[in-house]
Design an enzyme around this catalytic site. Sequence first.
Site, PDB file in Angstrom:
ATOM      1  N   GLU A  40      -0.283  -8.250   5.402  1.00 49.84           N
ATOM      2  CA  GLU A  40       0.034  -8.088   6.657  1.00 49.84           C
ATOM      3  C   GLU A  40      -1.453  -8.148   7.657  1.00 49.84           C
ATOM      4  OE1 GLU A  40       0.342  -6.051   4.701  1.00 49.84           O
ATOM      5  OE2 GLU A  40      -0.298  -4.013   5.477  1.00 49.84           O
ATOM      6  N   CYS A  49       0.861  -1.352   0.019  1.00 47.49           N
ATOM      7  CA  CYS A  49       0.089   0.055  -0.159  1.00 47.49           C
ATOM      8  C   CYS A  49       0.766   1.265   0.075  1.00 47.49           C
ATOM      9  CB  CYS A  49      -0.852  -0.161   1.306  1.00 47.49           C
ATOM     10  SG  CYS A  49      -2.092   0.905   1.097  1.00 47.49           S
ATOM     11  N   HIS A  77      -2.994  -5.620   1.224  1.00 49.35           N
ATOM     12  CA  HIS A  77      -2.376  -5.698   2.605  1.00 49.35           C
ATOM     13  C   HIS A  77      -2.446  -7.183   2.983  1.00 49.35           C
ATOM     14  CE1 HIS A  77      -2.347  -1.390   3.573  1.00 49.35           C
ATOM     15  NE2 HIS A  77      -3.627  -1.333   3.050  1.00 49.35           N
TER      16      HIS A  77
END
Lengths: 261, 753, 76, 76
Positions: free
Chosen positions: A226, A96, A224
């Site tokens: 994570e 991002c 994303h």
Amino acid sequence: MNSPKVAVLTMEGTNNEEEAFQSWKGAGADAEIIHIKKLESGLRKLEEFDAIFFPGGFSAGDYVRAGAIMASRLRASVMEDIENFVDSGKLIMGSCNGFQVLIELGLIPNIGKNYEREAALATNLSNRFEARTVYLKITNNLCPFLKKFKINQIIRLPIAHFEGRFIPKDEDLLKEILKNNMIGLKYVDPYGKEVDYPWNPNGSIMNIAGLCSKSGNILGLMPHPERVFTKYTHSDWTRGNEEDYGQLFFKGAVEYLNEKF
Amino acid sequence: MSDFFKVIALRNLTLKGLKKISEDLALGLSIQEMARIQSYFRNLGRDPTDVELQALGQAWSEHCGYKSSKIYLKRYIFGLNSEKIYSQGDAGVVLLDENYAVALKMESHNHPSAIEPYGGASTGVGGILRDILSMGAQPVAVTDVLYFGINKYRDYPSPAFIRSGVISGIRDYGNRVGIPTVSGGIYYSDMFSPNVLVNVGCVGIVKKDKIAKQSIDKEGIKLIIAGGKTGRDGIHGVNMASANLDSGSANISTVQLGNPIIKEPLIHAVLQANEAGLIYSLKDLGGGGLSSVVGEMLYSGGKGGVVYLDKVPLKERDMLPWEIWVSESQERMLLGVEEQNVQKVLDIMNDWDITSAVIGESVKGSKLTLYYKGEIVMDLDLDFMTSPPLYQRAYRLKYNEYKFDMPKERESYNDIILKMLSDLNVASKEYAVRQYDHTVRGNTVIPPFTGIIGKEGPTDASVIRINWEDYSAISVSHGSNPFYSKIDPYMGARNAVDEAYRNLVSVNSIPLAFSDCLNSGNPERPERMGEFISMIKGLSDEAKDLGVPFVSGNVSLYNETGVKSIPSIPTILAVGKLKDYRKAITPDFKGTGNPIYLIGRPGIEFGGSLYFRIQRKNGGRVPFSDPKVLYQRSEMVLRAMDAGIILSSHDVSEGGLALAIAEMTIGSDIGAEIDLTGITVGRPDFFMFSESQSMFILEVQKGKEKEFEEYMKGLSIKLGYTGSQMLDVKFNGKTLVYLHIDQIRSKWKEGYI
Amino acid sequence: MRIIITVTLKDNVEDAEGQSVLKALRMLGYNEVSNVRTGKIYYIEMEGNDLSRGYEFCDKLLANPVINICKVEKNE
Amino acid sequence: MRIIITVTLKDNVEDAEGQSVLKALRMLGYNEVSNVRTGKIYYIEMEGNDLSRGYEFCDKLLANPVINICKVEKNE
Ligand SMILES: Nc1ncnc2c1ncn2[C@@H]1O[C@H](COP(=O)(O)OP(=O)(O)O)[C@@H](O)[C@H]1O
Ligand SMILES: [Mg+2]
């Protein structure tokens, strides 16, 4: 064997560092959150680490242009260290806002090998912030972050961004990207077809969602991983979907680092 | 005598003179209040400074002092189920388990948002984040409940302009600080033109032994201000929030836009200092600025203090002492720190690139003394300053005549259902919510919308996990219904609590705590005051038997313009807990051929209901909520959920059970076949669209009917089965509803994508 | 010296914000509007008299040459 | 006609973006920079010749009179 050391970089406005830290830890790395002030002042050195992670968020508010302020600060202070880091074959990932920083730093695509800005991540064509889950196709699993996926595998990841439309400098650059097989992930529909909005959430050229560097040790992507280390933070897990996609990115990287360093 | 402060000769003034002083200095104080100040200074044998008068003006404002509401809050809300409250301050805290506690608070930012929607809403988010941070808690969720007008009112800004500003403001602030905005609501009615309501909430997690305290009960504690610098922005904000909104009279000095990029690292830094045990006491600077926060911090611990105003880091060099003292500049925190820890705290702030400075300390006694360039500019008894007069204002209770216009029966209700689905109050809020990052921090287990990717439907509550180690989580949701509150403020309030509670139950969580944000009109009008009291009483009567405390809240009065006032509307922020988030349940249907059950029985109580509203008819009394019934049903539902036999669940709210079931098909591609024959004898439309309280729709695993019905002790009604791609409702051989899911979904999502 | 830096998108880069402003103006009934492009503007106060500083700011921070054009002017 | 509309913040409204840019420029070593304010610029193509339309656009869409200043110019 020592766990690989990972620096998760932070400054005002970055805000994925906590889950990035946890994801690296969960994958077996020894992660640390480092404020870029410490790099700028020389208090900490990038060479202490085996991987660098640029988290998402809004570094410096994303004022001016997403990622621009963070990148220009790093360029002005530690660019040489970053270049050495890249040359050493160690790993760099940005998701991002992190991807935006990598592009602004010229680490990706870096076809010209002189770390100039060769691309941009412009405002989404919808002209709005898009927070939702997207389908992605893995189109290259050579870079360590993607090695645990199969080619053409379709996965789901959350996105949350306003500036994600990939634009290359020119036609030639795009050709080089293709020639070097650098596209790592593409936005697709549930059947794996490359289609337009809403499945391509930002209008990225060729539905590009993530790029690997030529040598494969850098990955930048808008989604994303994570945030979805396990399936329980996927938006549709209650429907019985079992995949833990997010952790594969980090586990692939840690495995690679353990083998090589 | 210095030119940076004035002594105001007030001891010999007449009432008229006092009034003029209050007006000239924009103190917002009444004649009686000024007279009280006058006699205080007569006793002291001196005149006040402008700094002192401004300090009193802030402390005694409605916003800071709760002058009109405190008596009723004390009577009905404080103390209610309070044995379950673990700690109370800028936010309220309840325990989650042996280690963790949860802090929550909801607050209004109505007046600022009416004047400058973008800045008003974003500083609202900023302010509520600070309240949670003040408890030493990590903010984990931001929420927002918004009430917009539809048609423009006179020369006030258009509702569309307000709406887009408010949503952008919440988006830009919430996204930039990196806290997910995960729950809320959006209501539309001309009740809110031009008096828009912006209620924002925040929930935080804190280790129970790290909860920050908010008072200083020791001498020699240093006061550190950290974060944004102090400027002229936001001076007299509380006075504005304590008055009616007059057309075009926007006082520019009160407009602020907020700076999330100062707040974001400030959160890290304060939490780091707190985790390290370096903070003695902690509070945020909100309404009333330093004046209010320093006063409260010291007064609540029984200490006095000195503050050196020239030590406060400023944005503008030439600010006057009184301006520094009452400025409401954003992004500031006040830390009480023991001498030996001061340097460590300053170092942490510096590490995060945050401005901070020591500005004073606590002392013996009960006086607060301010210095500026060596001169005393204020010397007030805290006891006097922090205890404004409380009012028991005149009130008149509302006695309603309930009108009921009988709607005609129809052959088919397809059109009605489609119309309900696209009603602004029901239709998907994705146009707003998908601009809010709701997955940041990586802990969002149930987001605002779930289901098949790209086809998601609404959820009842969002679920946020506590950490990466175990499976405990909190649930976050809201309750509010302005249409009920307009007709019956008492029952409207009770139903708001009911809705918040059942939303939490619906995801398989146990309700723990409420925060209440109370919105009302001008309290100096007896009818308004009457509504306001009814509302508070309703909240109290409902929550009492549910055993859930109101741990925090906020009152916003004077939401009134000319002849238009909002009704008294409470917004309830509710937080629950899940021991195991892997058992969380969402509304989207999970399989075909599973029985669908209704828990509860619809009654004929249609006041404020969507069914009657879309036909422009009066529906009589608003639905009645009985907390004992809600509690009992919830217990049974939760037990069945824990047994793992419930596949999906949705509470029944606007549009009744028909709409609840329609919403359950949206995220799933699975329809429902319902036959009401033998279930109801009266009008099937009344059965389908009744908004009777405390009801749930559950999809139960097939083959587990018996087990389920035993859990429900005969209180469940089997409506039909999941299956096909249609919503199909029959009654006595006639088909009342026959709609394809794609039709339902596209109506609901109209306007988005 | 006070300089004004205007950063716009190159003509061949689609301007999403411009498009949505155009759409909004049309919705308000302004059908005579045929195109909208947007940009950012920075008013910078600084010592010295060297306009080329402005181009440095563009290069290092305010613009990405792949998509942006930067204009630097002096403002008295 | 082509008009240019510039929307800036009033002087007494804090400009978070300007502050961030100022800080960044200072970090890049440009200590001579003392202040940065930001704004948005719209290039609007339309039929007709009536500049006052631009003020209408400001009023209805592009600016909020409480915090913004709007400047409308003709661009040949
Ligand atoms: N303004 C808002 N901000 C954040 N979340 C919101 C907002 N409005 C609605 N939501 C979320 O979107 C989902 C659907 O909301 P809504 O359509 O109001 O549901 P319901 O009618 O079931 O209460 C819920 O999870 C709710 O919390
Ligand atoms: Mg609900």
